[in-house]
Design a protein around this motif. Structure first.
Motif, short mmCIF file in Angstrom:
data_model
loop_
_atom_site.label_atom_id
_atom_site.label_comp_id
_atom_site.label_asym_id
_atom_site.label_seq_id
_atom_site.Cartn_x
_atom_site.Cartn_y
_atom_site.Cartn_z
N PRO A 199 5.66 -0.98 2.01
CA PRO A 199 7.08 -1.33 1.92
C PRO A 199 7.99 -0.30 2.56
O PRO A 199 9.11 -0.61 2.98
CB PRO A 199 7.33 -1.44 0.41
CG PRO A 199 6.25 -0.60 -0.20
CD PRO A 199 5.07 -0.71 0.70
N GLY A 200 7.52 0.95 2.62
CA GLY A 200 8.30 2.03 3.22
C GLY A 200 7.43 2.85 4.16
O GLY A 200 6.25 2.58 4.34
N LEU A 201 8.06 3.87 4.75
CA LEU A 201 7.34 4.73 5.68
C LEU A 201 7.13 6.10 5.03
O LEU A 201 8.02 6.95 5.03
CB LEU A 201 8.10 4.87 7.00
CG LEU A 201 7.30 5.35 8.20
CD1 LEU A 201 8.05 5.07 9.51
CD2 LEU A 201 6.96 6.83 8.13
N VAL A 214 0.86 -1.18 0.00
CA VAL A 214 0.00 0.00 0.00
C VAL A 214 0.89 1.23 0.00
O VAL A 214 1.69 1.44 0.92
CB VAL A 214 -0.93 0.00 1.23
CG1 VAL A 214 -1.65 1.33 1.36
CG2 VAL A 214 -1.92 -1.15 1.13
N LEU A 215 0.77 2.05 -1.04
CA LEU A 215 1.67 3.18 -1.24
C LEU A 215 1.03 4.53 -0.97
O LEU A 215 1.74 5.52 -0.79
CB LEU A 215 2.23 3.16 -2.67
CG LEU A 215 2.90 1.87 -3.12
CD1 LEU A 215 3.38 2.00 -4.55
CD2 LEU A 215 4.07 1.52 -2.19
N THR A 216 -0.30 4.59 -0.96
CA THR A 216 -1.00 5.86 -0.79
C THR A 216 -2.18 5.71 0.15
O THR A 216 -2.67 4.59 0.39
CB THR A 216 -1.52 6.39 -2.14
OG1 THR A 216 -2.55 5.50 -2.62
CG2 THR A 216 -0.40 6.50 -3.17
N GLY A 217 -2.68 6.83 0.62
CA GLY A 217 -3.88 6.80 1.43
C GLY A 217 -5.08 6.31 0.66
O GLY A 217 -5.94 5.60 1.21
N ALA A 218 -5.15 6.67 -0.62
CA ALA A 218 -6.27 6.21 -1.45
C ALA A 218 -6.27 4.69 -1.57
O ALA A 218 -7.34 4.05 -1.50
CB ALA A 218 -6.19 6.85 -2.84
N PRO A 265 4.05 0.20 8.41
CA PRO A 265 4.94 0.68 7.35
C PRO A 265 6.32 0.04 7.46
O PRO A 265 6.73 -0.42 8.53
CB PRO A 265 5.02 2.18 7.62
CG PRO A 265 4.84 2.31 9.09
CD PRO A 265 3.93 1.17 9.50
N GLY A 266 7.03 0.01 6.35
CA GLY A 266 8.34 -0.61 6.30
C GLY A 266 9.46 0.35 6.66
O GLY A 266 9.42 1.53 6.31
N ILE A 267 10.45 -0.18 7.37
CA ILE A 267 11.66 0.60 7.72
C ILE A 267 12.87 -0.32 7.61
O ILE A 267 12.73 -1.55 7.63
CB ILE A 267 11.57 1.17 9.15
CG1 ILE A 267 11.39 0.04 10.19
CG2 ILE A 267 10.42 2.16 9.28
CD1 ILE A 267 12.65 -0.61 10.66
N THR A 326 10.11 -8.98 6.91
CA THR A 326 9.61 -9.53 5.65
C THR A 326 10.68 -9.27 4.59
O THR A 326 11.29 -8.21 4.56
CB THR A 326 8.30 -8.83 5.22
OG1 THR A 326 7.36 -8.90 6.28
CG2 THR A 326 7.71 -9.47 3.97
N GLY A 327 10.88 -10.25 3.72
CA GLY A 327 11.86 -10.08 2.64
C GLY A 327 13.07 -10.95 2.89
O GLY A 327 13.94 -10.62 3.70
N GLY A 328 13.10 -12.10 2.23
CA GLY A 328 14.19 -13.05 2.43
C GLY A 328 13.93 -14.05 3.53
O GLY A 328 14.79 -14.88 3.84
N ILE A 329 12.74 -13.99 4.14
CA ILE A 329 12.38 -14.99 5.15
C ILE A 329 12.00 -16.29 4.45
O ILE A 329 11.31 -16.28 3.43
CB ILE A 329 11.19 -14.51 6.01
CG1 ILE A 329 11.43 -13.09 6.54
CG2 ILE A 329 10.93 -15.48 7.15
CD1 ILE A 329 12.61 -12.96 7.45
#
Length: 207
Positions: free
Chosen positions: A89-91, A69-73, A108-110, A155-158
């Motif tokens: 994926p990011g913050l 999810v990248l946006t509020g919409a 969010p991802g960090i 998450t990622g490489g698990i």
């Protein structure tokens, strides 16, 4: 919903990219019968929102997340489709503030200290460590956890090979994994193999 408690009970979230929403009902049934009543459906395909709707209708007890999810919409659309929470994926502070104001639980991802501090400033206590293995793996997570009072969802490489090590960390609430339900297995309709992978992973979780 106490998201940390919910994820702590589940310990494992299948991260799933669905290209065909008609697989949703069978997927939901497979997850439930295998004993893993949850899924993160990534918004990487045009079928994703329809798949979330179908899963919610067919399997109302599933705990559903919308991923990527990248946006509020997009967060609004995911919740309208039936998601319980969203994962990024990011913050992005704009997206996080939108979700908090709308009452949408977001993870969010960090992958560095500055991003964690931004998350703390926004009032977050649960963050996605992503991409976990490329970002320094367990040594990086341990270093971050020693400094900051937050919990993580790596998450990622698990994979089945390292899941137990990640879950053994006190700061880790749950792990996200894409090896459990791959697009190839979905296309082939190999529900037996999906169920086998889930069963094996749950054994590693002590479930």
């Amino acid at each position: 919903m106490d998201l940390i408690a919910e994820l702590g009970r589940l310990r494992l979230i299948p991260v799933i990219t669905l290209h065909d929403a008609t697989h949703a009902e069978r997927l939901g049934d497979t997850l439930l019968t295998a004993g893993l009543p949850c899924a993160e459906i990534t918004l990487r395909t045009p079928a994703a929102l329809d798949a979330i709707r179908r899963l919610r209708q067919a399997c109302p007890t599933l705990r559903l997340a919308a991923g990527t999810v990248l946006t509020g919409a997009q967060a609004d659309q995911a919740m309208d489709a039936g998601a319980d929470f969203v994962v990024s994926p990011g913050l992005n502070p704009t997206t996080v503030r939108h979700c908090l104001q709308a009452g949408i639980p977001i993870i969010p991802g960090i992958n560095n200290p500055s991003q964690i501090e931004l998350g703390l400033e926004l009032g977050l206590s649960l963050l996605k460590f992503f991409p976990a293995e490329p970002s320094g793996g367990l040594p990086m997570l341990k270093a971050l956890a020693a400094v900051y009072p937050v919990r993580f969802m790596p998450t990622g490489g698990i994979s089945a090979d390292n899941l137990g090590s990640w879950l053994a960390q006190p700061s880790v609430v749950a792990c996200g994994g894409s090896w459990l339900v791959t697009p190839e297995l979905l296309t082939a309709g190999d529900w037996t193999e999906i169920r086998r992978r889930i069963t094996a992973a749950l054994a590693l979780c002590g479930r």
